[in-house]
Design a protein around this motif. Structure first.
Motif, PDB file in Angstrom:
ATOM      1  N   PHE A 137      25.094 -15.740  48.243  1.00  0.00           N
ATOM      2  CA  PHE A 137      26.324 -14.960  48.392  1.00  0.00           C
ATOM      3  C   PHE A 137      27.139 -15.386  49.616  1.00  0.00           C
ATOM      4  O   PHE A 137      28.349 -15.122  49.675  1.00  0.00           O
ATOM      5  N   ALA A 138      26.467 -16.039  50.574  1.00  0.00           N
ATOM      6  CA  ALA A 138      27.160 -16.426  51.809  1.00  0.00           C
ATOM      7  C   ALA A 138      27.553 -17.892  51.844  1.00  0.00           C
ATOM      8  O   ALA A 138      27.983 -18.400  52.891  1.00  0.00           O
ATOM      9  N   LEU A 139      27.428 -18.594  50.712  1.00  0.00           N
ATOM     10  CA  LEU A 139      27.692 -20.039  50.706  1.00  0.00           C
ATOM     11  C   LEU A 139      29.104 -20.388  51.165  1.00  0.00           C
ATOM     12  O   LEU A 139      29.334 -21.444  51.751  1.00  0.00           O
ATOM     13  N   ARG A 140      30.078 -19.527  50.866  1.00  0.00           N
ATOM     14  CA  ARG A 140      31.463 -19.812  51.257  1.00  0.00           C
ATOM     15  C   ARG A 140      31.640 -19.798  52.771  1.00  0.00           C
ATOM     16  O   ARG A 140      32.558 -20.431  53.299  1.00  0.00           O
ATOM     17  N   TYR A 141      30.748 -19.114  53.444  1.00  0.00           N
ATOM     18  CA  TYR A 141      30.909 -18.937  54.885  1.00  0.00           C
ATOM     19  C   TYR A 141      29.904 -19.757  55.696  1.00  0.00           C
ATOM     20  O   TYR A 141      30.228 -20.266  56.773  1.00  0.00           O
ATOM     21  N   SER A 142      28.673 -19.850  55.193  1.00  0.00           N
ATOM     22  CA  SER A 142      27.635 -20.586  55.926  1.00  0.00           C
ATOM     23  C   SER A 142      26.496 -20.973  54.984  1.00  0.00           C
ATOM     24  O   SER A 142      26.147 -20.201  54.076  1.00  0.00           O
ATOM     25  N   VAL A 143      25.938 -22.156  55.227  1.00  0.00           N
ATOM     26  CA  VAL A 143      24.809 -22.615  54.415  1.00  0.00           C
ATOM     27  C   VAL A 143      23.470 -22.338  55.120  1.00  0.00           C
ATOM     28  O   VAL A 143      22.408 -22.613  54.563  1.00  0.00           O
ATOM     29  N   VAL A 144      23.545 -21.791  56.318  1.00  0.00           N
ATOM     30  CA  VAL A 144      22.331 -21.594  57.117  1.00  0.00           C
ATOM     31  C   VAL A 144      21.314 -20.669  56.443  1.00  0.00           C
ATOM     32  O   VAL A 144      20.115 -21.000  56.385  1.00  0.00           O
ATOM     33  N   PRO A 145      21.732 -19.497  55.922  1.00  0.00           N
ATOM     34  CA  PRO A 145      20.724 -18.629  55.268  1.00  0.00           C
ATOM     35  C   PRO A 145      20.003 -19.321  54.116  1.00  0.00           C
ATOM     36  O   PRO A 145      18.787 -19.193  53.975  1.00  0.00           O
ATOM     37  N   TYR A 216      16.394 -27.106  42.301  1.00  0.00           N
ATOM     38  CA  TYR A 216      17.652 -26.440  41.964  1.00  0.00           C
ATOM     39  C   TYR A 216      18.319 -25.874  43.208  1.00  0.00           C
ATOM     40  O   TYR A 216      19.525 -26.046  43.426  1.00  0.00           O
ATOM     41  N   TYR A 217      17.546 -25.213  44.074  1.00  0.00           N
ATOM     42  CA  TYR A 217      18.092 -24.662  45.315  1.00  0.00           C
ATOM     43  C   TYR A 217      18.668 -25.777  46.193  1.00  0.00           C
ATOM     44  O   TYR A 217      19.738 -25.614  46.795  1.00  0.00           O
ATOM     45  N   ILE A 218      17.960 -26.892  46.251  1.00  0.00           N
ATOM     46  CA  ILE A 218      18.435 -28.021  47.062  1.00  0.00           C
ATOM     47  C   ILE A 218      19.736 -28.574  46.493  1.00  0.00           C
ATOM     48  O   ILE A 218      20.663 -28.911  47.250  1.00  0.00           O
ATOM     49  N   ALA A 219      19.825 -28.648  45.164  1.00  0.00           N
ATOM     50  CA  ALA A 219      21.050 -29.145  44.528  1.00  0.00           C
ATOM     51  C   ALA A 219      22.232 -28.227  44.843  1.00  0.00           C
ATOM     52  O   ALA A 219      23.351 -28.706  45.117  1.00  0.00           O
ATOM     53  N   VAL A 220      21.993 -26.921  44.823  1.00  0.00           N
ATOM     54  CA  VAL A 220      23.047 -25.959  45.169  1.00  0.00           C
ATOM     55  C   VAL A 220      23.476 -26.153  46.612  1.00  0.00           C
ATOM     56  O   VAL A 220      24.683 -26.151  46.931  1.00  0.00           O
ATOM     57  N   LEU A 221      22.516 -26.328  47.492  1.00  0.00           N
ATOM     58  CA  LEU A 221      22.815 -26.520  48.909  1.00  0.00           C
ATOM     59  C   LEU A 221      23.624 -27.793  49.141  1.00  0.00           C
ATOM     60  O   LEU A 221      24.626 -27.790  49.880  1.00  0.00           O
ATOM     61  N   LEU A 222      23.237 -28.887  48.497  1.00  0.00           N
ATOM     62  CA  LEU A 222      23.962 -30.147  48.652  1.00  0.00           C
ATOM     63  C   LEU A 222      25.381 -30.047  48.111  1.00  0.00           C
ATOM     64  O   LEU A 222      26.331 -30.594  48.692  1.00  0.00           O
ATOM     65  N   GLY A 223      25.539 -29.306  47.002  1.00  0.00           N
ATOM     66  CA  GLY A 223      26.868 -29.116  46.439  1.00  0.00           C
ATOM     67  C   GLY A 223      27.753 -28.318  47.414  1.00  0.00           C
ATOM     68  O   GLY A 223      28.933 -28.612  47.562  1.00  0.00           O
ATOM     69  N   ALA A 224      27.173 -27.303  48.039  1.00  0.00           N
ATOM     70  CA  ALA A 224      27.930 -26.494  48.991  1.00  0.00           C
ATOM     71  C   ALA A 224      28.342 -27.319  50.197  1.00  0.00           C
ATOM     72  O   ALA A 224      29.462 -27.154  50.728  1.00  0.00           O
ATOM     73  N   ARG A 225      27.493 -28.189  50.644  1.00  0.00           N
ATOM     74  CA  ARG A 225      27.799 -29.043  51.795  1.00  0.00           C
ATOM     75  C   ARG A 225      28.926 -30.009  51.469  1.00  0.00           C
ATOM     76  O   ARG A 225      29.782 -30.293  52.307  1.00  0.00           O
ATOM     77  N   ARG A 226      28.918 -30.530  50.242  1.00  0.00           N
ATOM     78  CA  ARG A 226      29.972 -31.468  49.853  1.00  0.00           C
ATOM     79  C   ARG A 226      31.319 -30.779  49.779  1.00  0.00           C
ATOM     80  O   ARG A 226      32.376 -31.406  50.017  1.00  0.00           O
ATOM     81  N   ASN A 227      31.300 -29.500  49.440  1.00  0.00           N
ATOM     82  CA  ASN A 227      32.551 -28.758  49.316  1.00  0.00           C
ATOM     83  C   ASN A 227      33.108 -28.283  50.641  1.00  0.00           C
ATOM     84  O   ASN A 227      34.235 -27.753  50.697  1.00  0.00           O
ATOM     85  N   ASP A 228      32.319 -28.412  51.719  1.00  0.00           N
ATOM     86  CA  ASP A 228      32.812 -27.982  53.035  1.00  0.00           C
ATOM     87  C   ASP A 228      33.900 -28.934  53.555  1.00  0.00           C
ATOM     88  O   ASP A 228      33.816 -30.130  53.353  1.00  0.00           O
TER      89      ASP A 228
END
Length: 228
Positions: A137-145, A216-228
């Motif tokens: 839920f916080a991906l738009r703001y931070s990937v840390v959690p 799957y979680y790692i793929a989501v995280l990598l996608g979020a990082r690319r969108n930053d």
């Protein structure tokens, strides 16, 4: 998150199918009485004695397929059907759990590693689900959690894979001993081996499901990082 639910559903279905197959196998092999007429409790005690292990006690516990070895208090805990059973399934389970006791007595490295991870996992499991949920839920703001949640989840996945050699080795020790000791006939040995194989498959499915979820979680995280 939908893809994550699909992964969970697929592996949940596979796990259910394997568990159902395991229960059917144990029910089938429980109908075949051992020619040696030894109970699970007697087999367990005999295996412990043969390996010079005298500080481990054998107990009966409630439930179905609740058999386990507890290294903390050095007890082999057998479900009532196994403890009192005089059949191929009971022989397989009793010897397998004593296989873990032998691992403990001989300082089997994978068992030591798994045991060392238990306290860490008991703590991390309290926070990991919340961190992953908050992370999504916080991906738009931070990937840390999500990063923290993935780090903790990776420990769970590692634990599930460390469990595999522990389980397979315990079964190998059990089958070798019941054969060498003439606890079972060749036909009964085949039944015991098949029962333990299906039991091991439950751990394999769990490990693969955990790995798929982690990826799957790692793929989501990598996608979020690319969108930053």
């Amino acid at each position: 998150m939908m893809f994550g639910y699909i992964i969970a559903a697929i592996f949940g279905l596979i796990s259910w199918a394997v568990s159902a197959r395991l229960k059917n196998k144990f029910a089938e092999y429980s109908q075949t009485g051992l020619r040696s007429n030894l109970s699970g409790a007697e087999i367990a005690q005999l295996m412990l004695n043969d390996h010079g292990i005298y500080n481990v006690t054998v107990h009966s516990v409630e439930g179905e397929l609740t058999d386990h070895y507890n290294p903390a208090n050095r007890t082999v805990n057998l479900s009532r059907d196994v403890y009192y059973g005089r059949n191929a399934a009971a022989a397989a389970v009793a010897a397998h759990e004593c296989g873990h006791a032998v691992q403990h007595a001989t300082a089997y490295s994978f068992l030591q590693f798994r045991s060392a991870m238990v306290p860490v996992l008991s703590v991390s499991s309290r926070f990991m689900p919340w961190l992953i949920l908050i992370g999504f839920f916080a991906l738009r703001y931070s990937v840390v959690p999500l990063e923290l949640g993935i780090a903790l989840f990776s420990l769970t996945t590692l634990f599930s894979f460390i469990t595999l050699p522990v389980e397979f080795d315990a079964s190998a020790r059990a089958l070798a001993w019941i054969d060498r000791r003439k606890i079972v006939t060749p036909q009964e040995h085949a039944m015991a081996k098949d029962a333990l194989w299906w039991a091991a498959m439950t751990y394999v499915v769990s490990a693969l499901g955990s790995l798929a979820t982690l990826l799957y979680y790692i793929a989501v995280l990598l996608g979020a990082r690319r969108n930053d």
